[in-house]
Design a protein around this motif. Sequence first.
Motif, short mmCIF file in Angstrom:
data_model
loop_
_atom_site.label_atom_id
_atom_site.label_comp_id
_atom_site.label_asym_id
_atom_site.label_seq_id
_atom_site.Cartn_x
_atom_site.Cartn_y
_atom_site.Cartn_z
N SER A 96 -54.05 -42.08 18.55
CA SER A 96 -52.78 -42.10 19.27
C SER A 96 -52.55 -43.41 20.02
O SER A 96 -51.45 -43.68 20.46
CB SER A 96 -52.71 -40.93 20.26
N TYR A 97 -53.61 -44.22 20.15
CA TYR A 97 -53.48 -45.45 20.93
C TYR A 97 -53.43 -46.71 20.07
O TYR A 97 -53.16 -47.80 20.59
CB TYR A 97 -54.67 -45.59 21.90
N TRP A 98 -53.71 -46.62 18.79
CA TRP A 98 -53.88 -47.83 17.99
C TRP A 98 -52.61 -48.67 17.92
O TRP A 98 -52.67 -49.90 17.86
CB TRP A 98 -54.39 -47.48 16.59
N LEU A 99 -51.44 -48.04 17.93
CA LEU A 99 -50.19 -48.82 17.91
C LEU A 99 -50.04 -49.65 19.18
O LEU A 99 -49.56 -50.78 19.14
CB LEU A 99 -48.98 -47.88 17.76
N TRP A 100 -50.46 -49.08 20.32
CA TRP A 100 -50.40 -49.84 21.57
C TRP A 100 -51.41 -50.98 21.56
O TRP A 100 -51.15 -52.06 22.11
CB TRP A 100 -50.64 -48.92 22.76
N ASN A 101 -52.55 -50.76 20.94
CA ASN A 101 -53.55 -51.83 20.88
C ASN A 101 -53.06 -53.02 20.06
O ASN A 101 -53.49 -54.15 20.28
CB ASN A 101 -54.86 -51.30 20.29
N LEU A 102 -52.13 -52.77 19.12
CA LEU A 102 -51.55 -53.86 18.35
C LEU A 102 -50.72 -54.78 19.23
O LEU A 102 -50.53 -55.96 18.91
CB LEU A 102 -50.67 -53.30 17.23
#
Length: 202
Positions: free
Chosen positions: A58-64
């Motif tokens: 759920s966090y990988w898009l924010w990590n981008l």
Amino acid sequence: MAEKKMSESESLELIQNMIQTARDEHNDNGLGWRVWGWVLFVASFGTYLSMEFRWKGSYWLWNLALPVGIVLMVLSALRKRTHKKNLTYAQDLLDRIGIGFFASLLSMIAGINIYFAYTTDPGDIDFWGFFYILYAFWMYIHGSALKFRPLIIGAVLNWLAGILMFRVSDMKYEMLIGAIAILLGYLVPGYLLFLQSKKRRS
């Protein structure tokens, strides 16, 4: 030889000219607002969808946003260095505030990632509202300096969204609120600036 002291009316005229020059230079087509708007909207709404449909992670898009933000900051710095001699004081000030904003944003993202990577008991920490309050600050400063009302309205909407996120306990709905705030606060003003620049060129 002593410098001539400016009158009050001359000082006000100088300030107005500086603001207008910065507005003409910086507000050409809203590209920055559209680019960052899409990055943040995809991160927010994508996270909402991943939680709604139980996709993995759920966090990988924010990590981008971290590497994208660094690349955009470097490209922006290189462009400004090339045109540094042509910058007005007001434009230079807005650019420096922008650097401070993006550095703060990326520091928050890096700090949160470090916290979750090294803590053994993260607990229930609700930090998303702080991001949108920070976005609102940048919108308000920029919209006020350029006297562009849609950005000021966007700032108010993002402040409200940030505050509301501290009341909503489900992260899924925090992301939905954030996506709406970014849509109205970044993308709508960005495309209004784009349309405005097309009218000026025609």
